[in-house]
Design an enzyme around this catalytic site. Structure first.
Site, PDB file in Angstrom:
ATOM      1  N   ASN A  25     -50.014-102.384  20.604  1.00 25.51           N
ATOM      2  CA  ASN A  25     -48.689-102.413  19.987  1.00 25.51           C
ATOM      3  C   ASN A  25     -48.750-101.467  18.790  1.00 25.51           C
ATOM      4  OD1 ASN A  25     -46.276-102.911  18.750  1.00 25.51           O
ATOM      5  ND2 ASN A  25     -46.762-105.020  18.125  1.00 25.51           N
ATOM      6  N   TRP A  26     -48.157-100.301  18.977  1.00 22.31           N
ATOM      7  CA  TRP A  26     -48.255 -99.277  17.930  1.00 22.31           C
ATOM      8  C   TRP A  26     -47.346 -99.536  16.749  1.00 22.31           C
ATOM      9  CZ3 TRP A  26     -48.240 -94.153  21.263  1.00 22.31           C
ATOM     10  CH2 TRP A  26     -49.516 -93.975  21.804  1.00 22.31           C
ATOM     11  N   LYS A  27     -46.376-100.431  16.901  1.00 24.46           N
ATOM     12  CA  LYS A  27     -45.420-100.702  15.815  1.00 24.46           C
ATOM     13  C   LYS A  27     -44.718 -99.390  15.443  1.00 24.46           C
ATOM     14  CE  LYS A  27     -48.327-104.573  14.765  1.00 24.46           C
ATOM     15  NZ  LYS A  27     -48.854-105.538  13.821  1.00 24.46           N
ATOM     16  N   HIS A  36     -41.752-110.567  18.211  1.00 22.30           N
ATOM     17  CA  HIS A  36     -42.921-110.333  17.354  1.00 22.30           C
ATOM     18  C   HIS A  36     -42.635-110.891  15.962  1.00 22.30           C
ATOM     19  CE1 HIS A  36     -46.040-108.276  15.096  1.00 22.30           C
ATOM     20  NE2 HIS A  36     -46.663-108.122  16.259  1.00 22.30           N
ATOM     21  N   GLU A  57     -43.113-109.683  13.163  1.00 25.69           N
ATOM     22  CA  GLU A  57     -42.479-108.705  12.259  1.00 25.69           C
ATOM     23  C   GLU A  57     -40.970-108.639  12.503  1.00 25.69           C
ATOM     24  OE1 GLU A  57     -45.197-105.569  13.274  1.00 25.69           O
ATOM     25  OE2 GLU A  57     -46.781-106.663  12.238  1.00 25.69           O
ATOM     26  N   GLU A  98     -49.887-115.149  18.499  1.00 24.61           N
ATOM     27  CA  GLU A  98     -50.263-114.252  17.403  1.00 24.61           C
ATOM     28  C   GLU A  98     -50.118-114.966  16.064  1.00 24.61           C
ATOM     29  OE1 GLU A  98     -49.954-109.851  18.768  1.00 24.61           O
ATOM     30  OE2 GLU A  98     -48.190-110.398  17.640  1.00 24.61           O
ATOM     31  N   GLY A 113     -52.828-107.853  11.171  1.00 24.69           N
ATOM     32  CA  GLY A 113     -53.008-106.782  10.191  1.00 24.69           C
ATOM     33  C   GLY A 113     -53.853-107.172   8.992  1.00 24.69           C
ATOM     34  N   SER A 149     -55.684-108.874  14.601  1.00 25.81           N
ATOM     35  CA  SER A 149     -56.961-108.282  14.199  1.00 25.81           C
ATOM     36  C   SER A 149     -57.992-108.248  15.332  1.00 25.81           C
ATOM     37  CB  SER A 149     -57.522-109.001  12.963  1.00 25.81           C
ATOM     38  OG  SER A 149     -56.649-108.828  11.861  1.00 25.81           O
ATOM     39  N   GLY A 179     -52.916-104.331  17.558  1.00 21.42           N
ATOM     40  CA  GLY A 179     -52.139-103.474  16.673  1.00 21.42           C
ATOM     41  C   GLY A 179     -52.971-102.311  16.165  1.00 21.42           C
TER      42      GLY A 179
END
Ligand SMILES: O=C(CO)COP(=O)(O)O
Length: 250
Positions: free
Chosen positions: A9-11, A95, A97, A168, A174, A214, A235
């Protein structure tokens, strides 16, 4: 048989040129999709060029979000119908975020999940778990179970078989502080039990459940070895092609 998945998941990272260069670098080094599926979720702008670059390889390209209407006056949103027509057949929804920064709630995510499925997209539905809740309530992933009940509400059996769930924990995302593999397994196990209660054992045994937070080349193997963890959503360590390949070859 649940085929394991390693998904990046590159965000909000990478330009179109960087995204295409990444795909070209990894696409010939991936295992066959009937053994291990590999996928990358990328910003909307990069999706179509990535699909073109990945053509003929096992790599799947995923969206990171979509709206719950197929089309209309929704400035700035991405249509699930248009994604499918462009060859993007997977989408991450819910997600943490999106929930935290863009105020998405379970009701909205449930609508998005239904819209994705209606258009032929397979959603990866994320549910989180906060450290505050772990410490305060000692009910570890009770929260995540409630999330799943709400996010998957009203789906029929055929729909649910096209859903992947990602557990998650927010505190692991992160932070460099991954859940240990037992905690991750506990989360994924309880989500599977919840799906079992909702849809029965056959369905629960077919739905794939991923761990995210992570994940690194150093911990991927321990995660993937757990019986209820069918893969990882990565990520930071999916941003470098060598690190991504190390995780794929765990
Ligand atoms: O949010 C994540 C995947 O969706 C995890 O991100 P990190 O791997 O950077 O913790």
């Amino acid at each position: 048989m649940r085929i394991p998945i390693i998904a990046g998941n590159w965000k909000m990272h990478k330009t179109v040129a960087e995204a295409v260069a990444f795909v070209n670098q990894v696409k010939d080094q991936l295992p066959p999709a009937d053994q291990l599926q590999t996928a990358l979720a990328a910003p909307t702008l990069s999706l179509v060029p990535m699909v073109q670059a990945a053509a003929g390889s096992p790599l799947k390209v995923m969206a990171e979000n979509c709206y719950y209407q197929d089309e209309g006056a929704y400035t700035g949103e991405t249509s699930p119908y248009a994604l499918y027509q462009a060859g993007i057949h997977h989408v991450i929804l819910g997600h943490s975020e999106r929930r935290n920064y863009f105020h998405e709630d379970d009701e909205l995510i449930n609508k998005k999940v239904k819209a994705a499925l209606r258009n032929g997209l397979c959603p990866i539905v994320c549910c989180d778990d906060t450290m505050a809740r772990r410490i305060a309530a000692d009910d570890k992933i009770h929260w995540a179970v409630n999330r799943i009940l709400a996010d998957l509400k009203g789906l029929n059996e055929a729909d649910i078989c096209n859903v992947t769930v990602a557990y998650e924990p927010s505190w692991a995302i992160g932070s460099g502080q991954s859940a240990d593999s037992d905690q991750a397994e506990e989360g994924c196990y309880l989500i599977r039990q919840t799906i079992n209660d909702m849809y029965g054992e056959d369905v629960a045994n077919n739905v794939r459940i991923l761990y995210g937070g992570s994940v690194t080349p150093a911990n991927a193997r321990a995660m993937m070895a757990k019986s209820d963890i069918d893969g990882v959503l990565v990520g930071t360590d999916s941003l470098d092609p060598r690190t991504f390949l190390e995780i794929v070859n765990h």
